[in-house]
Design a protein around this motif. Structure first.
Motif: not given
Length: 429
Positions: A100-102, A106-109, A372-373, A379-380
């Motif tokens: 979920i964290g990953k 990725q979704f936010v990015e 961005r990365g 978040i992760e």
């Protein structure tokens, strides 16, 4: 700052208590509907032979219980094992914490931190226009500028004074050495000639020469210059010059005074011609330029000039501190005026406002490309610091109240579905 952090922490704690209370309320509502459905089922079951309507109520309540229990299981299985039983594919969120964290990062990015999305938002905000409206208000400008006085005083006290003296001295020396004094002097003389002011310059030269000759401390220097010009080894000549020097100086002083008083004196005309020729030679004669350059470098290398330049920092330092301790310090007032002027310029000048907004967009785009990365990784990483139970509880507090409506809807919809099925069976049986 610590007080503000404590206030924010207290507000967060109160918000968490409120969220927990709302969640508990909705859980009780969903549980209450299940109990009501169970009571209705028991009542309808006991009275099913008394009237056909009780059969309908029995079917409704039975299906409502099934829907309520099924949706309770589905909701609870997201956060923990129902009834503590480790059934397959339950406690989904705790068991999928890393994924979920990953995925969230990725979704936010990919969908939020994009150049197009951020630039579109910046264009909507018009930050330059908002900044202009804010800065041009005197109260806001005063609020922004009031910290400059204490900050500047603290900075002045924290600086290494010896290092600042050397730095200011070296900077001034370097900049003065770059000046083309010969050309600058030539331009000044040309300006005087263009304004028909050479005689004023002659007056100035005569006044300075008269003052220099009249000062007794300079007489020895004048005598040495005359003897050096004569360039003789005869002691008799030197003695004669020494004896005649006072009369020579007095005679020269009277001559200078005569020329100063007589506007038509021939020497004035010759001096005017000499000044005009000097302007040309200052700008075009390499010998004059080299000589002035040597005098300039020698003067800057002298201890007297260097001591004077080293004193520039002390003078600036003392002047700034004295100003800061007055009733109306000039630095904050000047900063306030600059802030207000900047605000008015941003408000009134559309091209400047658009230019600043474009710069902000370009800067934000560069930041997005570079970092961005890092957002997804941040978040992760933050989610990885939470334990599984902590993550499950936080998410349940955030969305658990809304999930209870699934249980409520499951109870109602399940009951209605059971009623419809019962009616269909009765009609077709």
């Amino acid at each position: 700052m610590e007080h503000e952090v404590d206030i924010i922490r207290q507000l967060d704690d109160q918000e968490e208590v409120l969220q927990r209370a709302r969640l508990r309320t909705m859980q009780l509502v969903a549980l209450g509907l299940l109990l009501i459905a169970a009571l209705l089922f028991a009542l309808a079951r006991s009275q099913r032979h008394a009237h056909p309507a009780w059969g309908h109520l029995e079917a409704f309540s039975e299906a409502a219980m099934i829907g309520a229990i099924a949706d309770w299981f589905a909701v609870v299985a997201l956060f923990r094992h129902p009834l503590g039983i480790p059934l397959w594919h339950t406690a989904i969120i705790p068991n999928s914490k890393e994924r979920i964290g990953k995925s969230l990062g990725q979704f936010v990015e990919n969908h939020f931190i994009t150049e197009a999305a951020i630039n579109a938002r910046l264009r909507e905000l018009d930050l330059a226009g908002r900044a202009g409206n804010y800065l041009q208000q005197p109260a806001n400008a005063a609020r922004l500028s009031q910290w400059t006085g204490p900050a500047l005083e603290k900075l002045l006290h924290s600086l290494d004074q010896d290092k600042m003296r050397r730095m200011v001295c070296d900077t001034a020396t370097r900049e003065l050495a770059r000046l083309d004094l010969a050309s600058l002097a030539g331009d000044c003389v040309d300006a005087l000639i263009a304004e028909d002011q050479p005689q004023h310059l002659v007056d100035l030269l005569l006044d300075q020469l008269g003052e220099y000759l009249a000062h007794e401390d300079n007489h020895e220097t004048i005598g040495n210059m005359v003897q050096s010009a004569v360039n003789t080894d005869s002691s008799v000549v030197e003695y004669a010059l020494h004896k005649a020097m006072p009369r020579l100086i007095r005679s020269t002083i009277r001559k200078v005074a005569d020329v100063r008083a007589d506007r038509n004196h021939p020497l004035r005309a010759r001096l005017g011609v000499w000044i005009a020729e000097s302007a040309l030679r200052l700008k075009a004669d390499p010998l004059w330029q080299d000589a002035i350059s040597r005098y300039q470098q020698d003067a800057l290398a002298s201890d007297k000039i260097r001591h004077m330049l080293e004193g520039l920092w002390d003078a600036l330092h003392a002047r700034a501190l004295a100003d800061l301790h007055t009733e109306t310090p000039g630095v904050p007032a000047g900063v306030q005026k600059l802030v207000e002027k900047a605000g008015r310029m941003l408000t009134e000048n559309q091209s400047m406002r658009e230019g600043l907004n474009r710069l902000l967009e370009a800067g934000s785009a560069q930041l997005v490309r570079n970092y961005r990365g890092e957002v997804g990784l941040f978040i992760e990483t933050q989610l990885a610091r939470w334990t599984r139970d902590e993550m499950s509880k936080r998410i349940e507090l955030a969305i658990g109240r809304d999930l209870q409506f699934i249980r409520i809807n499951g109870t109602v919809v399940g009951g209605l579905a059971g009623l419809v099925i019962h009616v269909i069976v009765q009609c077709t049986g």
